[in-house]
Design a protein around this motif. Structure first.
Motif: not given
Length: 316
Positions: A248-266
């Motif tokens: 939630n501190m990342l820029m909007p583009l990074a947050r959108r990538i995280v929404d579909v990038w499964v490794f971020s849940v780790i």
């Protein structure tokens, strides 16, 4: 900005905040006046600052400030803007004195370096399992013939499961290095049972990462090609997936990538448990973790079927 007093003086203060500006731009952009929504957005990092004028403002002369991250350079700048604005307000009010009360520390705060340390442990675990499995598989096929692998007493698929076991044991072992260094030098506070839960719960994730590494090893065949690919992907995950900073501190583009990038849940799921923000995982999270382990076994099966299927079907 929320005005719970709704009096003449509070409205006057609201107007000063709305019109305060530097020589270039306005100081503030007020985008929310509902208290519940504002508090929710601040806690999620979607708003920088909540200014609350309490109902007893006329008597107490107090306002309340709430920020997402009190220690960032951006928030230091914002606090200076608030002070400047309040000074302008005092110029217009000869007798009224306004003070701001700030809560600058939360019970579950951790050092930023401790957050890096916890994330480095998680990175070592899933990067290690994937990289070790990919290298072992590629090294095996680079230095042995298909006939040798097919005639192995335990069979090629069982060899794959042994690679997974090896990668898990090694990654768990080497993760102790960043863990010890974090405790000694990065203000990392050890919560033993939380850490034990993380190490046990992450094993299915490591199976998934190892299976994915084996699949990459089967496709690329040479371990020298695999290493930079996996390292770059996982380091990128560390930066944009919540390891270096909260999502939630990342820029909007990074947050959108995280929404579909499964490794971020780790990072999103395991870091709060490591730092004792939460004592465990939800049912849905455990279900996802178990599914990840099953996918790792499936990846391994696909990898060895992909490598040996042609020879078997050809009757060799």
């Amino acid at each position: 900005m929320v005005d719970e007093s709704n009096g003449v003086e509070s409205q006057k203060l609201m107007e000063v905040f709305k019109t305060s500006h530097s020589n270039i731009t306005p100081y503030f952009n007020i985008v929310e006046t509902n208290l519940q929504e504002a508090e929710k957005k601040v806690s999620e990092g979607r708003l920088h600052l909540l200014i609350k004028i309490p109902s007893d403002f006329l008597e107490s002369k107090n306002i309340e400030l709430k920020t997402y991250n009190i220690n960032s350079d951006a928030m230091k700048n914002i606090r200076l803007r608030v002070e400047h604005t309040l000074n302008n307000y005092l110029k217009q009010s000869d007798e009224l004195i306004v003070t701001s009360q700030q809560v600058t520390e939360q019970p579950n705060d951790v050092w930023r370096s401790a957050s890096y340390g916890g994330s480095s442990v998680l990175l070592t675990l899933f990067l290690g399992s994937m990289l070790i499995a990919a290298n072992l598989h590629a090294f095996e096929y680079e230095n042995r013939t298909k006939k040798e692998i097919l005639l192995s007493p335990i069979g090629p698929l069982m060899a794959g499961f042994r690679i997974i076991l090896t990668s898990i044991i090694v990654s768990l072992t080497i993760s102790l290095i960043p863990l010890i260094l974090s405790i000694l030098f990065l203000h990392f506070k050890l919560h033993f049972f939380n850490l034990l839960l993380v190490y046990l719960s992450i094993i299915p994730i490591l199976i998934c990462c190892a299976g994915l590494g084996i699949l990459l090893g089967a496709y690329f065949k040479q371990y020298r090609l695999i290493q930079p690919l996996i390292i770059l992907i996982t380091i990128g995950t560390y930066i944009i997936g919540g390891g270096f900073a909260g999502v939630n501190m990342l820029m909007p583009l990074a947050r959108r990538i995280v929404d579909v990038w499964v490794f971020s849940v780790i990072f999103e799921w395991f870091n709060p448990v490591i730092h004792n923000f939460t004592t465990g995982f939800s049912i849905s999270q455990y279900a996802f973790i178990l599914i990840a382990g099953i996918l790792g076994i499936l990846f391994t099966r696909i990898a060895y079927k992909f490598e040996t299927g042609t020879s078997i079907l050809g009757g060799q």
